[in-house]
Write an enzyme that holds these catalytic residues in place. Structure first.
Site, PDB file in Angstrom:
ATOM      1  N   ARG A 117       0.823  -1.233   0.000  1.00 49.27           N
ATOM      2  CA  ARG A 117       0.000   0.000   0.000  1.00 49.27           C
ATOM      3  C   ARG A 117       0.851   1.276   0.000  1.00 49.27           C
ATOM      4  NH1 ARG A 117      -2.833  -3.076   3.503  1.00 49.27           N
ATOM      5  NH2 ARG A 117      -4.575  -4.117   2.485  1.00 49.27           N
ATOM      6  N   LYS A 139       2.877  11.954 -10.541  1.00 45.78           N
ATOM      7  CA  LYS A 139       2.100  11.048 -11.389  1.00 45.78           C
ATOM      8  C   LYS A 139       2.962   9.827 -11.683  1.00 45.78           C
ATOM      9  CE  LYS A 139      -0.904  14.181 -13.983  1.00 45.78           C
ATOM     10  NZ  LYS A 139      -1.277  14.607 -15.356  1.00 45.78           N
ATOM     11  N   GLU A 181      10.328  19.983 -24.320  1.00 48.32           N
ATOM     12  CA  GLU A 181       9.526  20.200 -23.107  1.00 48.32           C
ATOM     13  C   GLU A 181      10.017  21.460 -22.372  1.00 48.32           C
ATOM     14  OE1 GLU A 181       6.842  18.477 -22.180  1.00 48.32           O
ATOM     15  OE2 GLU A 181       7.017  16.489 -23.095  1.00 48.32           O
ATOM     16  N   LYS A 223       7.556  23.590 -13.208  1.00 44.86           N
ATOM     17  CA  LYS A 223       6.724  22.397 -13.006  1.00 44.86           C
ATOM     18  C   LYS A 223       6.302  22.291 -11.545  1.00 44.86           C
ATOM     19  CE  LYS A 223       5.198  18.015 -13.727  1.00 44.86           C
ATOM     20  NZ  LYS A 223       5.247  16.790 -14.519  1.00 44.86           N
ATOM     21  N   GLU A 233      -4.709  18.292 -11.391  1.00 43.57           N
ATOM     22  CA  GLU A 233      -5.023  18.745 -12.740  1.00 43.57           C
ATOM     23  C   GLU A 233      -6.495  19.115 -12.935  1.00 43.57           C
ATOM     24  OE1 GLU A 233      -2.938  16.651 -15.816  1.00 43.57           O
ATOM     25  OE2 GLU A 233      -4.226  17.464 -17.371  1.00 43.57           O
ATOM     26  N   HIS A 248       0.070  14.335 -28.786  1.00 49.39           N
ATOM     27  CA  HIS A 248      -0.362  12.965 -28.492  1.00 49.39           C
ATOM     28  C   HIS A 248      -1.043  12.333 -29.702  1.00 49.39           C
ATOM     29  CE1 HIS A 248      -0.418  13.529 -23.844  1.00 49.39           C
ATOM     30  NE2 HIS A 248       0.712  12.969 -24.251  1.00 49.39           N
ATOM     31  N   HIS A 261       8.359  11.370 -27.946  1.00 47.95           N
ATOM     32  CA  HIS A 261       7.272  12.188 -27.401  1.00 47.95           C
ATOM     33  C   HIS A 261       7.545  13.689 -27.565  1.00 47.95           C
ATOM     34  CE1 HIS A 261       4.296  13.725 -24.633  1.00 47.95           C
ATOM     35  NE2 HIS A 261       5.267  14.284 -23.925  1.00 47.95           N
TER      36      HIS A 261
HETATM   37  N1  NAD Z   1       4.842  11.081 -14.690  1.00 43.96           N
HETATM   38  C1  NAD Z   1       4.774  12.163 -15.434  1.00 43.96           C
HETATM   39  O1  NAD Z   1       4.333  13.231 -14.993  1.00 43.96           O
HETATM   40  C2  NAD Z   1       5.272  12.108 -16.835  1.00 43.96           C
HETATM   41  C3  NAD Z   1       5.468  13.280 -17.560  1.00 43.96           C
HETATM   42  C4  NAD Z   1       5.988  13.204 -18.843  1.00 43.96           C
HETATM   43  C5  NAD Z   1       6.304  11.970 -19.388  1.00 43.96           C
HETATM   44  N2  NAD Z   1       6.094  10.821 -18.665  1.00 43.96           N
HETATM   45  C6  NAD Z   1       6.448   9.509 -19.207  1.00 43.96           C
HETATM   46  O2  NAD Z   1       7.835   9.475 -19.456  1.00 43.96           O
HETATM   47  C7  NAD Z   1       8.113   8.485 -20.444  1.00 43.96           C
HETATM   48  C8  NAD Z   1       9.164   9.014 -21.405  1.00 43.96           C
HETATM   49  O3  NAD Z   1      10.354   9.215 -20.675  1.00 43.96           O
HETATM   50  P1  NAD Z   1      11.754   9.470 -21.394  1.00 43.96           P
HETATM   51  O4  NAD Z   1      11.559  10.412 -22.499  1.00 43.96           O
HETATM   52  O5  NAD Z   1      12.710   9.774 -20.321  1.00 43.96           O
HETATM   53  O6  NAD Z   1      12.059   8.070 -22.121  1.00 43.96           O
HETATM   54  P2  NAD Z   1      12.737   6.729 -21.580  1.00 43.96           P
HETATM   55  O7  NAD Z   1      12.553   6.553 -20.131  1.00 43.96           O
HETATM   56  O8  NAD Z   1      12.264   5.640 -22.476  1.00 43.96           O
HETATM   57  O9  NAD Z   1      14.301   6.991 -21.859  1.00 43.96           O
HETATM   58  C9  NAD Z   1      14.762   7.067 -23.180  1.00 43.96           C
HETATM   59  C10 NAD Z   1      15.950   6.111 -23.413  1.00 43.96           C
HETATM   60  O10 NAD Z   1      17.127   6.664 -22.833  1.00 43.96           O
HETATM   61  C11 NAD Z   1      17.738   5.705 -21.984  1.00 43.96           C
HETATM   62  N3  NAD Z   1      18.467   6.453 -20.968  1.00 43.96           N
HETATM   63  C12 NAD Z   1      17.962   7.007 -19.839  1.00 43.96           C
HETATM   64  N4  NAD Z   1      18.911   7.734 -19.229  1.00 43.96           N
HETATM   65  C13 NAD Z   1      20.036   7.628 -19.965  1.00 43.96           C
HETATM   66  C14 NAD Z   1      21.342   8.166 -19.839  1.00 43.96           C
HETATM   67  N5  NAD Z   1      21.660   9.012 -18.846  1.00 43.96           N
HETATM   68  N6  NAD Z   1      22.253   7.842 -20.778  1.00 43.96           N
HETATM   69  C15 NAD Z   1      21.910   7.040 -21.823  1.00 43.96           C
HETATM   70  N7  NAD Z   1      20.689   6.515 -21.998  1.00 43.96           N
HETATM   71  C16 NAD Z   1      19.766   6.816 -21.077  1.00 43.96           C
HETATM   72  C17 NAD Z   1      16.569   4.917 -21.490  1.00 43.96           C
HETATM   73  O11 NAD Z   1      16.953   3.708 -20.908  1.00 43.96           O
HETATM   74  C18 NAD Z   1      15.766   4.762 -22.772  1.00 43.96           C
HETATM   75  O12 NAD Z   1      16.313   3.767 -23.582  1.00 43.96           O
HETATM   76  C19 NAD Z   1       6.775   8.178 -21.110  1.00 43.96           C
HETATM   77  O13 NAD Z   1       6.371   6.883 -20.728  1.00 43.96           O
HETATM   78  C20 NAD Z   1       5.829   9.215 -20.541  1.00 43.96           C
HETATM   79  O14 NAD Z   1       4.503   8.725 -20.408  1.00 43.96           O
HETATM   80  C21 NAD Z   1       5.597  10.891 -17.407  1.00 43.96           C
HETATM   81 ZN    ZN Z   2       5.257  15.774 -22.443  1.00 45.47          ZN
END
Ligand code: NAD
Ligand code: ZN
Length: 360
Positions: A117, A139, A181, A223, A233, A248, A261
Protein backbone atom coordinates in the site's frame (compact mmCIF):
# COMPACT_ATOMS: atom_id res chain seq x y z
CA UNK A 1 19.93 24.50 -5.79
CA UNK A 2 17.10 23.07 -3.72
CA UNK A 3 13.45 23.47 -4.66
CA UNK A 4 10.81 22.64 -2.11
CA UNK A 5 7.50 21.26 -3.34
CA UNK A 6 4.26 20.91 -1.41
CA UNK A 7 2.08 17.88 -2.15
CA UNK A 8 -0.93 16.28 -0.48
CA UNK A 9 1.34 13.69 1.09
CA UNK A 10 3.85 16.20 2.44
CA UNK A 11 6.68 18.35 1.20
CA UNK A 12 9.62 17.06 -0.76
CA UNK A 13 12.84 18.53 -2.06
CA UNK A 14 14.26 18.61 -5.56
CA UNK A 15 18.05 18.82 -5.47
CA UNK A 16 19.40 20.13 -8.74
CA UNK A 17 23.18 20.06 -8.72
CA UNK A 18 25.95 18.70 -10.93
CA UNK A 19 27.37 15.71 -9.08
CA UNK A 20 24.39 15.25 -6.76
CA UNK A 21 24.07 11.60 -7.84
CA UNK A 22 27.65 10.84 -6.77
CA UNK A 23 27.71 8.35 -3.92
CA UNK A 24 29.18 10.73 -1.40
CA UNK A 25 26.36 13.21 -1.99
CA UNK A 26 23.31 11.08 -2.69
CA UNK A 27 23.65 8.94 0.42
CA UNK A 28 23.64 12.07 2.53
CA UNK A 29 20.58 13.35 0.69
CA UNK A 30 18.73 10.07 1.27
CA UNK A 31 19.62 10.06 4.95
CA UNK A 32 18.72 13.72 5.25
CA UNK A 33 15.29 13.05 3.77
CA UNK A 34 14.69 10.54 6.54
CA UNK A 35 14.35 7.57 4.21
CA UNK A 36 14.34 4.04 5.59
CA UNK A 37 17.79 2.42 5.64
CA UNK A 38 16.78 -0.45 3.36
CA UNK A 39 16.89 0.96 -0.13
CA UNK A 40 16.17 -0.86 -3.37
CA UNK A 41 17.52 0.61 -6.52
CA UNK A 42 15.42 0.08 -9.65
CA UNK A 43 17.01 0.79 -13.01
CA UNK A 44 17.37 -0.72 -16.48
CA UNK A 45 20.32 -2.32 -18.28
CA UNK A 46 20.90 0.70 -20.54
CA UNK A 47 21.26 3.17 -17.70
CA UNK A 48 23.13 0.65 -15.60
CA UNK A 49 25.69 0.06 -18.33
CA UNK A 50 26.59 3.76 -18.33
CA UNK A 51 26.18 4.63 -14.68
CA UNK A 52 26.73 1.51 -12.57
CA UNK A 53 29.92 3.08 -11.20
CA UNK A 54 27.97 6.00 -9.84
CA UNK A 55 25.17 4.03 -8.23
CA UNK A 56 26.60 0.62 -7.32
CA UNK A 57 27.52 1.64 -3.78
CA UNK A 58 24.22 3.32 -3.01
CA UNK A 59 22.79 0.24 -1.35
CA UNK A 60 23.92 -3.24 -0.40
CA UNK A 61 20.76 -4.72 -1.96
CA UNK A 62 21.02 -6.17 -5.45
CA UNK A 63 19.80 -3.68 -8.05
CA UNK A 64 16.44 -4.51 -9.58
CA UNK A 65 16.92 -4.16 -13.33
CA UNK A 66 13.80 -4.12 -15.48
CA UNK A 67 13.67 -4.22 -19.29
CA UNK A 68 14.18 -0.91 -21.07
CA UNK A 69 11.56 0.66 -23.32
CA UNK A 70 8.06 2.08 -23.44
CA UNK A 71 6.70 -1.34 -24.51
CA UNK A 72 7.76 -2.73 -21.14
CA UNK A 73 5.98 0.01 -19.21
CA UNK A 74 3.22 -2.33 -18.10
CA UNK A 75 1.85 -4.31 -15.19
CA UNK A 76 4.00 -7.32 -16.04
CA UNK A 77 7.12 -5.26 -15.38
CA UNK A 78 5.60 -3.87 -12.19
CA UNK A 79 5.09 -7.52 -11.22
CA UNK A 80 8.79 -8.17 -11.68
CA UNK A 81 9.59 -5.38 -9.24
CA UNK A 82 7.14 -6.83 -6.68
CA UNK A 83 8.72 -10.28 -7.17
CA UNK A 84 12.20 -8.95 -6.43
CA UNK A 85 11.03 -7.01 -3.38
CA UNK A 86 9.12 -9.96 -1.94
CA UNK A 87 11.99 -12.36 -2.58
CA UNK A 88 14.25 -9.96 -0.67
CA UNK A 89 11.71 -9.90 2.21
CA UNK A 90 11.22 -6.18 1.85
CA UNK A 91 8.84 -4.75 4.40
CA UNK A 92 7.26 -1.32 4.80
CA UNK A 93 10.52 0.06 6.15
CA UNK A 94 12.12 0.23 2.73
CA UNK A 95 12.41 2.78 -0.02
CA UNK A 96 12.71 2.50 -3.78
CA UNK A 97 15.28 4.57 -5.63
CA UNK A 98 14.28 4.89 -9.30
CA UNK A 99 17.27 5.59 -11.54
CA UNK A 100 16.34 6.13 -15.16
CA UNK A 101 14.20 8.00 -17.65
CA UNK A 102 10.49 8.69 -17.52
CA UNK A 103 9.51 5.12 -18.35
CA UNK A 104 11.58 3.77 -15.47
CA UNK A 105 10.44 6.45 -13.02
CA UNK A 106 6.76 5.99 -13.83
CA UNK A 107 6.98 2.19 -13.58
CA UNK A 108 9.10 2.02 -10.42
CA UNK A 109 7.03 4.84 -8.92
CA UNK A 110 3.85 2.87 -9.52
CA UNK A 111 5.39 -0.22 -7.91
CA UNK A 112 6.33 1.96 -4.91
CA UNK A 113 2.82 3.43 -4.76
CA UNK A 114 1.24 0.00 -4.53
CA UNK A 115 3.74 -2.32 -2.83
CA UNK A 116 2.44 -2.88 0.72
CA UNK A 117 0.00 0.00 0.00
CA UNK A 118 2.89 2.36 -0.61
CA UNK A 119 6.56 2.75 0.23
CA UNK A 120 8.61 5.92 -0.41
CA UNK A 121 10.16 6.47 -3.81
CA UNK A 122 13.16 8.63 -4.64
CA UNK A 123 13.34 9.76 -8.24
CA UNK A 124 16.80 10.03 -9.78
CA UNK A 125 15.96 11.06 -13.36
CA UNK A 126 18.58 10.37 -16.02
CA UNK A 127 16.95 11.78 -19.17
CA UNK A 128 16.36 15.46 -19.79
CA UNK A 129 12.61 14.78 -20.06
CA UNK A 130 12.59 13.02 -16.70
CA UNK A 131 14.72 15.74 -15.08
CA UNK A 132 12.43 18.57 -16.15
CA UNK A 133 9.09 16.82 -16.19
CA UNK A 134 8.20 13.27 -15.18
CA UNK A 135 10.20 13.05 -11.93
CA UNK A 136 8.32 16.00 -10.41
CA UNK A 137 4.63 16.02 -9.61
CA UNK A 138 3.83 12.53 -8.35
CA UNK A 139 2.10 11.05 -11.39
CA UNK A 140 3.14 7.40 -11.67
CA UNK A 141 1.73 4.62 -13.77
CA UNK A 142 1.98 2.22 -16.65
CA UNK A 143 0.38 1.58 -20.02
CA UNK A 144 -2.45 -0.80 -20.87
CA UNK A 145 -2.53 -2.69 -24.17
CA UNK A 146 -5.38 -0.36 -25.17
CA UNK A 147 -3.76 2.94 -24.25
CA UNK A 148 -0.92 4.89 -22.71
CA UNK A 149 -0.77 5.66 -18.98
CA UNK A 150 -4.24 4.20 -18.33
CA UNK A 151 -3.20 2.56 -15.04
CA UNK A 152 -1.75 4.89 -12.47
CA UNK A 153 -1.74 6.72 -9.22
CA UNK A 154 -0.49 9.85 -7.49
CA UNK A 155 2.58 9.03 -5.44
CA UNK A 156 4.71 12.12 -4.85
CA UNK A 157 8.40 11.29 -4.42
CA UNK A 158 10.08 11.55 -1.03
CA UNK A 159 12.99 13.26 -2.79
CA UNK A 160 14.13 14.08 -6.33
CA UNK A 161 17.85 14.11 -7.10
CA UNK A 162 18.61 15.84 -10.40
CA UNK A 163 22.20 15.57 -11.59
CA UNK A 164 22.62 17.21 -15.01
CA UNK A 165 26.00 15.48 -15.53
CA UNK A 166 24.10 12.18 -15.94
CA UNK A 167 22.85 13.58 -19.25
CA UNK A 168 26.30 13.35 -20.84
CA UNK A 169 25.57 9.79 -22.00
CA UNK A 170 22.09 10.48 -23.32
CA UNK A 171 21.69 9.92 -27.08
CA UNK A 172 21.34 13.21 -28.94
CA UNK A 173 17.82 12.45 -30.13
CA UNK A 174 16.62 11.78 -26.57
CA UNK A 175 18.29 14.96 -25.39
CA UNK A 176 16.62 17.00 -28.10
CA UNK A 177 13.26 15.42 -27.29
CA UNK A 178 13.58 16.68 -23.73
CA UNK A 179 14.49 20.17 -24.90
CA UNK A 180 11.08 20.57 -26.56
CA UNK A 181 9.53 20.20 -23.11
CA UNK A 182 11.85 22.93 -21.83
CA UNK A 183 10.72 25.17 -24.68
CA UNK A 184 7.16 24.31 -23.63
CA UNK A 185 7.79 25.74 -20.16
CA UNK A 186 9.25 28.83 -21.74
CA UNK A 187 6.20 29.42 -23.91
CA UNK A 188 3.61 28.84 -21.18
CA UNK A 189 5.38 30.59 -18.33
CA UNK A 190 8.75 32.23 -18.96
CA UNK A 191 10.00 34.31 -21.83
CA UNK A 192 13.49 34.44 -20.19
CA UNK A 193 13.67 30.63 -20.21
CA UNK A 194 12.62 30.58 -23.87
CA UNK A 195 15.27 33.16 -24.74
CA UNK A 196 17.88 31.29 -22.74
CA UNK A 197 17.29 28.08 -24.66
CA UNK A 198 17.46 29.96 -27.94
CA UNK A 199 20.69 31.68 -26.90
CA UNK A 200 22.46 28.65 -25.49
CA UNK A 201 21.61 25.83 -27.91
CA UNK A 202 25.25 25.08 -28.85
CA UNK A 203 26.29 24.91 -25.17
CA UNK A 204 23.25 22.78 -24.39
CA UNK A 205 24.00 20.33 -27.18
CA UNK A 206 27.54 20.07 -25.79
CA UNK A 207 25.86 19.24 -22.44
CA UNK A 208 27.78 21.97 -20.67
CA UNK A 209 26.83 21.72 -16.99
CA UNK A 210 26.28 25.46 -16.47
CA UNK A 211 23.99 25.74 -19.46
CA UNK A 212 22.09 22.62 -18.40
CA UNK A 213 21.81 23.73 -14.78
CA UNK A 214 20.13 26.96 -15.77
CA UNK A 215 17.40 25.43 -17.92
CA UNK A 216 16.82 22.33 -15.77
CA UNK A 217 16.46 24.41 -12.60
CA UNK A 218 14.08 26.87 -14.20
CA UNK A 219 11.99 24.10 -15.76
CA UNK A 220 11.75 22.23 -12.45
CA UNK A 221 10.79 25.46 -10.74
CA UNK A 222 7.92 26.01 -13.16
CA UNK A 223 6.72 22.40 -13.01
CA UNK A 224 6.96 22.37 -9.20
CA UNK A 225 5.07 25.62 -8.88
CA UNK A 226 2.28 24.42 -11.16
CA UNK A 227 1.81 21.00 -9.55
CA UNK A 228 1.96 22.51 -6.09
CA UNK A 229 -0.98 24.75 -6.94
CA UNK A 230 -2.96 22.10 -8.81
CA UNK A 231 -1.77 18.58 -8.04
CA UNK A 232 -4.84 16.83 -9.47
CA UNK A 233 -5.02 18.74 -12.74
CA UNK A 234 -8.31 20.57 -12.36
CA UNK A 235 -7.02 23.90 -13.66
CA UNK A 236 -3.52 25.34 -13.83
CA UNK A 237 -1.81 21.95 -14.33
CA UNK A 238 -3.64 21.70 -17.63
CA UNK A 239 -1.32 24.39 -19.00
CA UNK A 240 1.48 21.79 -18.89
CA UNK A 241 -0.41 20.06 -21.71
CA UNK A 242 0.59 22.84 -24.07
CA UNK A 243 1.62 21.16 -27.32
CA UNK A 244 0.31 17.82 -26.13
CA UNK A 245 -3.14 17.79 -27.77
CA UNK A 246 -1.88 17.56 -31.33
CA UNK A 247 1.35 15.99 -30.02
CA UNK A 248 -0.36 12.96 -28.49
CA UNK A 249 -2.51 12.60 -31.61
CA UNK A 250 0.59 12.52 -33.82
CA UNK A 251 2.09 9.84 -31.60
CA UNK A 252 -1.14 7.81 -31.72
CA UNK A 253 -1.66 7.97 -35.50
CA UNK A 254 1.93 6.82 -36.02
CA UNK A 255 1.48 4.04 -33.42
CA UNK A 256 4.18 5.60 -31.19
CA UNK A 257 6.85 4.57 -33.70
CA UNK A 258 7.74 7.70 -35.60
CA UNK A 259 8.22 10.39 -32.99
CA UNK A 260 9.90 10.66 -29.68
CA UNK A 261 7.27 12.19 -27.40
CA UNK A 262 9.07 15.54 -27.27
CA UNK A 263 9.31 15.72 -31.06
CA UNK A 264 5.54 15.30 -31.34
CA UNK A 265 5.19 18.06 -28.72
CA UNK A 266 7.43 20.21 -30.93
CA UNK A 267 4.81 19.97 -33.67
CA UNK A 268 1.96 20.26 -31.17
CA UNK A 269 3.28 23.61 -29.94
CA UNK A 270 3.37 24.91 -33.50
CA UNK A 271 -0.22 23.75 -34.05
CA UNK A 272 -1.43 25.53 -30.91
CA UNK A 273 0.43 28.70 -31.86
CA UNK A 274 -1.12 28.63 -35.35
CA UNK A 275 -4.59 28.34 -33.86
CA UNK A 276 -3.90 31.23 -31.50
CA UNK A 277 -2.54 33.47 -34.26
CA UNK A 278 -5.51 32.64 -36.50
CA UNK A 279 -7.82 33.66 -33.63
CA UNK A 280 -5.93 36.86 -33.10
CA UNK A 281 -5.03 35.93 -29.50
CA UNK A 282 -1.25 35.70 -30.05
CA UNK A 283 1.02 38.06 -31.97
CA UNK A 284 2.30 36.51 -35.21
CA UNK A 285 5.83 37.58 -34.24
CA UNK A 286 5.71 35.28 -31.19
CA UNK A 287 4.53 32.36 -33.32
CA UNK A 288 7.43 33.11 -35.66
CA UNK A 289 9.90 33.12 -32.76
CA UNK A 290 8.62 29.72 -31.65
CA UNK A 291 8.74 28.33 -35.19
CA UNK A 292 12.29 29.65 -35.60
CA UNK A 293 13.47 28.00 -32.37
CA UNK A 294 11.82 24.69 -33.22
CA UNK A 295 13.47 24.83 -36.66
CA UNK A 296 16.84 25.70 -35.09
CA UNK A 297 16.59 22.57 -32.94
CA UNK A 298 16.93 20.47 -36.08
CA UNK A 299 14.68 18.51 -38.40
CA UNK A 300 11.58 16.76 -37.05
CA UNK A 301 10.19 13.51 -38.51
CA UNK A 302 7.90 14.10 -41.50
CA UNK A 303 4.17 14.75 -41.14
CA UNK A 304 3.24 15.38 -44.80
CA UNK A 305 1.87 11.85 -45.26
CA UNK A 306 -0.29 11.87 -42.12
CA UNK A 307 -4.05 12.19 -42.41
CA UNK A 308 -5.68 15.32 -41.03
CA UNK A 309 -8.97 13.43 -40.47
CA UNK A 310 -7.27 10.62 -38.55
CA UNK A 311 -5.37 13.11 -36.44
CA UNK A 312 -8.59 14.96 -35.59
CA UNK A 313 -10.16 11.63 -34.65
CA UNK A 314 -7.23 10.89 -32.33
CA UNK A 315 -7.59 14.32 -30.72
CA UNK A 316 -11.27 13.61 -30.03
CA UNK A 317 -10.23 10.51 -28.06
CA UNK A 318 -7.67 12.31 -25.96
CA UNK A 319 -7.69 12.18 -22.15
CA UNK A 320 -7.91 15.99 -22.21
CA UNK A 321 -11.50 15.69 -23.42
CA UNK A 322 -13.54 16.05 -20.23
CA UNK A 323 -17.31 15.56 -20.44
CA UNK A 324 -17.18 16.03 -24.20
CA UNK A 325 -15.18 19.28 -23.99
CA UNK A 326 -11.67 19.58 -25.30
CA UNK A 327 -9.54 21.91 -23.21
CA UNK A 328 -6.98 23.42 -25.54
CA UNK A 329 -3.94 25.25 -24.22
CA UNK A 330 -3.20 28.23 -26.45
CA UNK A 331 -0.27 30.59 -26.04
CA UNK A 332 -1.14 34.26 -25.80
CA UNK A 333 2.53 35.29 -26.14
CA UNK A 334 5.93 33.71 -25.49
CA UNK A 335 5.61 33.37 -21.71
CA UNK A 336 1.83 33.36 -21.23
CA UNK A 337 -1.03 31.06 -22.16
CA UNK A 338 -4.70 30.37 -21.64
CA UNK A 339 -6.91 27.29 -21.64
CA UNK A 340 -9.92 27.52 -23.93
CA UNK A 341 -12.79 25.10 -24.50
CA UNK A 342 -14.15 26.29 -27.83
CA UNK A 343 -11.50 25.35 -30.38
CA UNK A 344 -13.27 23.81 -33.39
CA UNK A 345 -12.24 20.91 -35.62
CA UNK A 346 -11.90 23.31 -38.52
CA UNK A 347 -9.44 25.49 -36.63
CA UNK A 348 -7.35 22.47 -35.71
CA UNK A 349 -7.51 21.11 -39.26
CA UNK A 350 -6.27 24.42 -40.67
CA UNK A 351 -3.40 24.47 -38.18
CA UNK A 352 -2.46 20.85 -38.97
CA UNK A 353 -2.24 21.78 -42.64
CA UNK A 354 -0.15 24.81 -41.85
CA UNK A 355 2.52 22.64 -40.17
CA UNK A 356 2.80 20.58 -43.35
CA UNK A 357 0.21 17.83 -43.08
CA UNK A 358 -1.19 17.60 -46.57
CA UNK A 359 -3.09 14.35 -46.75
CA UNK A 360 -6.87 14.55 -46.14
N1 NAD B 1 4.84 11.08 -14.69
C1 NAD B 1 4.77 12.16 -15.43
O1 NAD B 1 4.33 13.23 -14.99
C2 NAD B 1 5.27 12.11 -16.83
C3 NAD B 1 5.47 13.28 -17.56
C4 NAD B 1 5.99 13.20 -18.84
C5 NAD B 1 6.30 11.97 -19.39
N2 NAD B 1 6.09 10.82 -18.66
C6 NAD B 1 6.45 9.51 -19.21
O2 NAD B 1 7.84 9.47 -19.46
C7 NAD B 1 8.11 8.49 -20.44
C8 NAD B 1 9.16 9.01 -21.41
O3 NAD B 1 10.35 9.21 -20.68
P1 NAD B 1 11.75 9.47 -21.39
O4 NAD B 1 11.56 10.41 -22.50
O5 NAD B 1 12.71 9.77 -20.32
O6 NAD B 1 12.06 8.07 -22.12
P2 NAD B 1 12.74 6.73 -21.58
O7 NAD B 1 12.55 6.55 -20.13
O8 NAD B 1 12.26 5.64 -22.48
O9 NAD B 1 14.30 6.99 -21.86
C9 NAD B 1 14.76 7.07 -23.18
C10 NAD B 1 15.95 6.11 -23.41
O10 NAD B 1 17.13 6.66 -22.83
C11 NAD B 1 17.74 5.70 -21.98
N3 NAD B 1 18.47 6.45 -20.97
C12 NAD B 1 17.96 7.01 -19.84
N4 NAD B 1 18.91 7.73 -19.23
C13 NAD B 1 20.04 7.63 -19.96
C14 NAD B 1 21.34 8.17 -19.84
N5 NAD B 1 21.66 9.01 -18.85
N6 NAD B 1 22.25 7.84 -20.78
C15 NAD B 1 21.91 7.04 -21.82
N7 NAD B 1 20.69 6.52 -22.00
C16 NAD B 1 19.77 6.82 -21.08
C17 NAD B 1 16.57 4.92 -21.49
O11 NAD B 1 16.95 3.71 -20.91
C18 NAD B 1 15.77 4.76 -22.77
O12 NAD B 1 16.31 3.77 -23.58
C19 NAD B 1 6.77 8.18 -21.11
O13 NAD B 1 6.37 6.88 -20.73
C20 NAD B 1 5.83 9.21 -20.54
O14 NAD B 1 4.50 8.73 -20.41
C21 NAD B 1 5.60 10.89 -17.41
ZN1 ZN C 1 5.26 15.77 -22.44
Amino acid sequence: MILDVGSRSGRYAIHVEPGSAARSTINGLLDGAGLPRRRFLVSNPTVWRFHEQTFAGLTSEDPILIPDGERHKNLQTVGRIYDALIRAHADRACAIVAVGGGVLGDTAGFAAATFLRGVPVVQVPTTLLAQVDSSVGGKVGVNHALGKNLIGSFHPPALVVVDPTLLSTLPRREFRAGLYEVIKYGVIASRPLFDRVAASLPALFKREPDALMAIVTESCRIKASVVEQDERETGLRRTLNFGHTAGHALEAVTKYRRFRHGEAVGYGMLVAAEIAVARGTMPAADRDALAALVAKMGPLPAVADLSVAETLEAIAHDKKVVAGQLHYVLPTSIGTCEVVADVTKDEIAAALRSIGMNSA
